[in-house]
Design a protein around this motif. Sequence first.
Motif, PDB file in Angstrom:
ATOM      1  N   MET A 177       9.607  -2.168   3.307  1.00 35.76           N
ATOM      2  CA  MET A 177      11.044  -2.072   3.534  1.00 35.76           C
ATOM      3  C   MET A 177      11.540  -0.633   3.389  1.00 35.76           C
ATOM      4  O   MET A 177      12.367  -0.161   4.174  1.00 35.76           O
ATOM      5  CB  MET A 177      11.793  -2.994   2.574  1.00 35.76           C
ATOM      6  N   ALA A 178      11.033   0.076   2.382  1.00 34.01           N
ATOM      7  CA  ALA A 178      11.462   1.458   2.168  1.00 34.01           C
ATOM      8  C   ALA A 178      11.079   2.348   3.340  1.00 34.01           C
ATOM      9  O   ALA A 178      11.874   3.185   3.791  1.00 34.01           O
ATOM     10  CB  ALA A 178      10.847   1.996   0.869  1.00 34.01           C
ATOM     11  N   ALA A 179       9.862   2.175   3.851  1.00 31.78           N
ATOM     12  CA  ALA A 179       9.403   2.995   4.977  1.00 31.78           C
ATOM     13  C   ALA A 179      10.274   2.781   6.206  1.00 31.78           C
ATOM     14  O   ALA A 179      10.622   3.724   6.920  1.00 31.78           O
ATOM     15  CB  ALA A 179       7.950   2.664   5.298  1.00 31.78           C
ATOM     16  N   SER A 180      10.640   1.530   6.447  1.00 33.01           N
ATOM     17  CA  SER A 180      11.498   1.224   7.583  1.00 33.01           C
ATOM     18  C   SER A 180      12.896   1.793   7.379  1.00 33.01           C
ATOM     19  O   SER A 180      13.487   2.382   8.298  1.00 33.01           O
ATOM     20  CB  SER A 180      11.558  -0.290   7.793  1.00 33.01           C
ATOM     21  N   SER A 181      13.433   1.652   6.182  1.00 31.00           N
ATOM     22  CA  SER A 181      14.766   2.149   5.887  1.00 31.00           C
ATOM     23  C   SER A 181      14.872   3.653   6.101  1.00 31.00           C
ATOM     24  O   SER A 181      15.876   4.155   6.610  1.00 31.00           O
ATOM     25  CB  SER A 181      15.152   1.799   4.449  1.00 31.00           C
ATOM     26  N   HIS A 182      13.814   4.376   5.731  1.00 32.49           N
ATOM     27  CA  HIS A 182      13.816   5.835   5.854  1.00 32.49           C
ATOM     28  C   HIS A 182      13.244   6.325   7.187  1.00 32.49           C
ATOM     29  O   HIS A 182      13.073   7.522   7.378  1.00 32.49           O
ATOM     30  CB  HIS A 182      13.047   6.460   4.697  1.00 32.49           C
ATOM     31  N   GLN A 183      12.934   5.398   8.085  1.00 29.69           N
ATOM     32  CA  GLN A 183      12.432   5.733   9.432  1.00 29.69           C
ATOM     33  C   GLN A 183      11.248   6.704   9.356  1.00 29.69           C
ATOM     34  O   GLN A 183      11.220   7.741  10.019  1.00 29.69           O
ATOM     35  CB  GLN A 183      13.546   6.313  10.292  1.00 29.69           C
ATOM     36  N   LEU A 184      10.260   6.329   8.579  1.00 31.20           N
ATOM     37  CA  LEU A 184       9.106   7.207   8.359  1.00 31.20           C
ATOM     38  C   LEU A 184       8.120   7.085   9.513  1.00 31.20           C
ATOM     39  O   LEU A 184       7.099   6.399   9.440  1.00 31.20           O
ATOM     40  CB  LEU A 184       8.441   6.866   7.016  1.00 31.20           C
ATOM     41  N   ASP A 185       8.421   7.796  10.578  1.00 30.89           N
ATOM     42  CA  ASP A 185       7.572   7.742  11.763  1.00 30.89           C
ATOM     43  C   ASP A 185       6.321   8.605  11.623  1.00 30.89           C
ATOM     44  O   ASP A 185       5.519   8.694  12.559  1.00 30.89           O
ATOM     45  CB  ASP A 185       8.358   8.137  13.013  1.00 30.89           C
ATOM     46  N   ASN A 186       6.139   9.221  10.462  1.00 31.63           N
ATOM     47  CA  ASN A 186       4.908   9.963  10.167  1.00 31.63           C
ATOM     48  C   ASN A 186       3.957   9.159   9.291  1.00 31.63           C
ATOM     49  O   ASN A 186       3.004   9.696   8.740  1.00 31.63           O
ATOM     50  CB  ASN A 186       5.235  11.297   9.498  1.00 31.63           C
ATOM     51  N   LEU A 187       4.219   7.860   9.162  1.00 31.02           N
ATOM     52  CA  LEU A 187       3.396   6.984   8.332  1.00 31.02           C
ATOM     53  C   LEU A 187       2.690   5.952   9.203  1.00 31.02           C
ATOM     54  O   LEU A 187       3.330   5.240   9.985  1.00 31.02           O
ATOM     55  CB  LEU A 187       4.275   6.269   7.302  1.00 31.02           C
ATOM     56  N   ILE A 188       1.365   5.885   9.079  1.00 31.65           N
ATOM     57  CA  ILE A 188       0.552   4.902   9.793  1.00 31.65           C
ATOM     58  C   ILE A 188      -0.248   4.125   8.760  1.00 31.65           C
ATOM     59  O   ILE A 188      -1.069   4.695   8.038  1.00 31.65           O
ATOM     60  CB  ILE A 188      -0.391   5.570  10.810  1.00 31.65           C
ATOM     61  N   CYS A 189       0.010   2.838   8.670  1.00 30.44           N
ATOM     62  CA  CYS A 189      -0.731   1.981   7.745  1.00 30.44           C
ATOM     63  C   CYS A 189      -1.855   1.272   8.499  1.00 30.44           C
ATOM     64  O   CYS A 189      -1.651   0.795   9.621  1.00 30.44           O
ATOM     65  CB  CYS A 189       0.207   0.958   7.114  1.00 30.44           C
ATOM     66  N   ILE A 190      -3.026   1.232   7.900  1.00 26.21           N
ATOM     67  CA  ILE A 190      -4.190   0.560   8.470  1.00 26.21           C
ATOM     68  C   ILE A 190      -4.558  -0.588   7.533  1.00 26.21           C
ATOM     69  O   ILE A 190      -4.860  -0.356   6.354  1.00 26.21           O
ATOM     70  CB  ILE A 190      -5.387   1.522   8.591  1.00 26.21           C
ATOM     71  N   VAL A 191      -4.504  -1.805   8.025  1.00 29.89           N
ATOM     72  CA  VAL A 191      -4.851  -2.970   7.214  1.00 29.89           C
ATOM     73  C   VAL A 191      -6.231  -3.459   7.623  1.00 29.89           C
ATOM     74  O   VAL A 191      -6.462  -3.818   8.784  1.00 29.89           O
ATOM     75  CB  VAL A 191      -3.825  -4.105   7.391  1.00 29.89           C
ATOM     76  N   ASP A 192      -7.167  -3.450   6.672  1.00 36.79           N
ATOM     77  CA  ASP A 192      -8.487  -4.023   6.950  1.00 36.79           C
ATOM     78  C   ASP A 192      -8.411  -5.522   6.677  1.00 36.79           C
ATOM     79  O   ASP A 192      -8.401  -5.950   5.518  1.00 36.79           O
ATOM     80  CB  ASP A 192      -9.557  -3.375   6.072  1.00 36.79           C
ATOM     81  N   PHE A 193      -8.356  -6.304   7.744  1.00 37.79           N
ATOM     82  CA  PHE A 193      -8.248  -7.758   7.599  1.00 37.79           C
ATOM     83  C   PHE A 193      -9.623  -8.370   7.850  1.00 37.79           C
ATOM     84  O   PHE A 193      -9.990  -8.707   8.972  1.00 37.79           O
ATOM     85  CB  PHE A 193      -7.222  -8.335   8.578  1.00 37.79           C
ATOM     86  N   ASN A 194     -10.407  -8.496   6.775  1.00 36.20           N
ATOM     87  CA  ASN A 194     -11.738  -9.102   6.886  1.00 36.20           C
ATOM     88  C   ASN A 194     -11.766 -10.530   6.344  1.00 36.20           C
ATOM     89  O   ASN A 194     -12.824 -11.149   6.270  1.00 36.20           O
ATOM     90  CB  ASN A 194     -12.795  -8.248   6.180  1.00 36.20           C
ATOM     91  N   ASP A 195     -10.592 -11.016   5.959  1.00 33.36           N
ATOM     92  CA  ASP A 195     -10.424 -12.394   5.490  1.00 33.36           C
ATOM     93  C   ASP A 195     -11.243 -12.694   4.247  1.00 33.36           C
ATOM     94  O   ASP A 195     -11.741 -13.806   4.071  1.00 33.36           O
ATOM     95  CB  ASP A 195     -10.741 -13.404   6.605  1.00 33.36           C
ATOM     96  N   GLN A 196     -11.379 -11.692   3.366  1.00 32.20           N
ATOM     97  CA  GLN A 196     -12.069 -11.915   2.096  1.00 32.20           C
ATOM     98  C   GLN A 196     -11.320 -11.220   0.976  1.00 32.20           C
ATOM     99  O   GLN A 196     -10.953 -10.048   1.099  1.00 32.20           O
ATOM    100  CB  GLN A 196     -13.503 -11.380   2.145  1.00 32.20           C
ATOM    101  N   GLN A 197     -11.077 -11.933  -0.101  1.00 34.44           N
ATOM    102  CA  GLN A 197     -10.595 -11.331  -1.322  1.00 34.44           C
ATOM    103  C   GLN A 197     -11.323 -11.983  -2.490  1.00 34.44           C
ATOM    104  O   GLN A 197     -12.141 -12.890  -2.284  1.00 34.44           O
ATOM    105  CB  GLN A 197      -9.083 -11.463  -1.438  1.00 34.44           C
ATOM    106  N   ALA A 198     -11.072 -11.516  -3.698  1.00 37.04           N
ATOM    107  CA  ALA A 198     -11.928 -11.871  -4.826  1.00 37.04           C
ATOM    108  C   ALA A 198     -12.043 -13.374  -5.062  1.00 37.04           C
ATOM    109  O   ALA A 198     -13.095 -13.855  -5.476  1.00 37.04           O
ATOM    110  CB  ALA A 198     -11.421 -11.184  -6.094  1.00 37.04           C
ATOM    111  N   ASP A 199     -10.962 -14.115  -4.789  1.00 43.16           N
ATOM    112  CA  ASP A 199     -11.008 -15.549  -5.082  1.00 43.16           C
ATOM    113  C   ASP A 199     -11.144 -16.418  -3.842  1.00 43.16           C
ATOM    114  O   ASP A 199     -10.842 -17.604  -3.871  1.00 43.16           O
ATOM    115  CB  ASP A 199      -9.773 -15.964  -5.893  1.00 43.16           C
ATOM    116  N   GLY A 200     -11.618 -15.832  -2.727  1.00 39.71           N
ATOM    117  CA  GLY A 200     -11.857 -16.636  -1.531  1.00 39.71           C
ATOM    118  C   GLY A 200     -11.253 -16.024  -0.284  1.00 39.71           C
ATOM    119  O   GLY A 200     -10.816 -14.869  -0.301  1.00 39.71           O
TER     120      GLY A 200
END
Length: 293
Positions: A177-200
């Motif tokens: 929400m903060a990034a959107s509010s401040h229009q941070l167009d110099n921010l690129i988030c990369i989400v590694d979605f491998n469908d695994q976390q510690a509990d399943g």
Amino acid sequence: MVYQKTDKGGDMSSDTHAGSNVSLARRAWAIRRHALRMAEVQGQGYIGQALGVADVLATSYFHALTYDPKDPHWEGRDRFYLSIGHYAIALYAALIEAGILPENEIGTYGMDGSRMPMSGMAAYTPGMEITGGSLGHGLGIAVGAAFGLKRKKSAAFVYNMMSDGELGEGSTWEAVMAASSHQLDNLICIVDFNDQQADGPTTAALAKGDEAPKWAAFGWHAQEVDGNDLDALVQAFDTARDLPDPRPRVIVCKTQMCKGVPFLEEREITHFVRIEPSEWSRAIAHLDEQMPA
């Protein structure tokens, strides 16, 4: 060597360290091999994640990022923040391939006094921008850095790599929400979605796999790609970087754990993949047989 984007969207470098024309496939292959060699030292490590995210890191370091391996603290660099501290082995492999860390330190991985501890710590490792650990903090740090760089009128981008498990953290969505509010167009988030976390599986918890629309609803430019398809990654990274809209950007990368080593891909995958002592050399030998041009 400074990797940077040209006006036409291509890559160039100021010298030819390790060969500036080496293919991204070869870079990803080398990142996987470096990671396997490090994990073999300790007989353990988050190697499933490292193999899975190698293509994303190759695209980041050899297509998208601006940096100087001879000066990791160069003010004009793009920042790459690894929110997922236990992915350090993957980032070390990329930093070795990029010439920021020397390859002859692979044998020190996880040892006392090593510059490559098993969980990433910025104070120890050149090129490691933040200390990862408690998940859900990286994006907030990246938001602050992106805001600061804009205030300084810097052209640098901030890339934040986070895990799908971090999508269940409230602090992540505060940062969104903060990034959107401040229009941070110099921010690129990369989400590694491998469908695994510690509990399943992650999709059995709070993140159900349809993540891009959620980010878009918060005002981000959101893309979802096959994180093991280099062509798709290049296109997604270029789109994110060149977007004219004053919005932060996210790339959700669907990756396969243990990618590149078939006998590991085929076994039942969990958050921490256990490898038998004899399997390290077998995995490296397989990669050596499949080395791309």
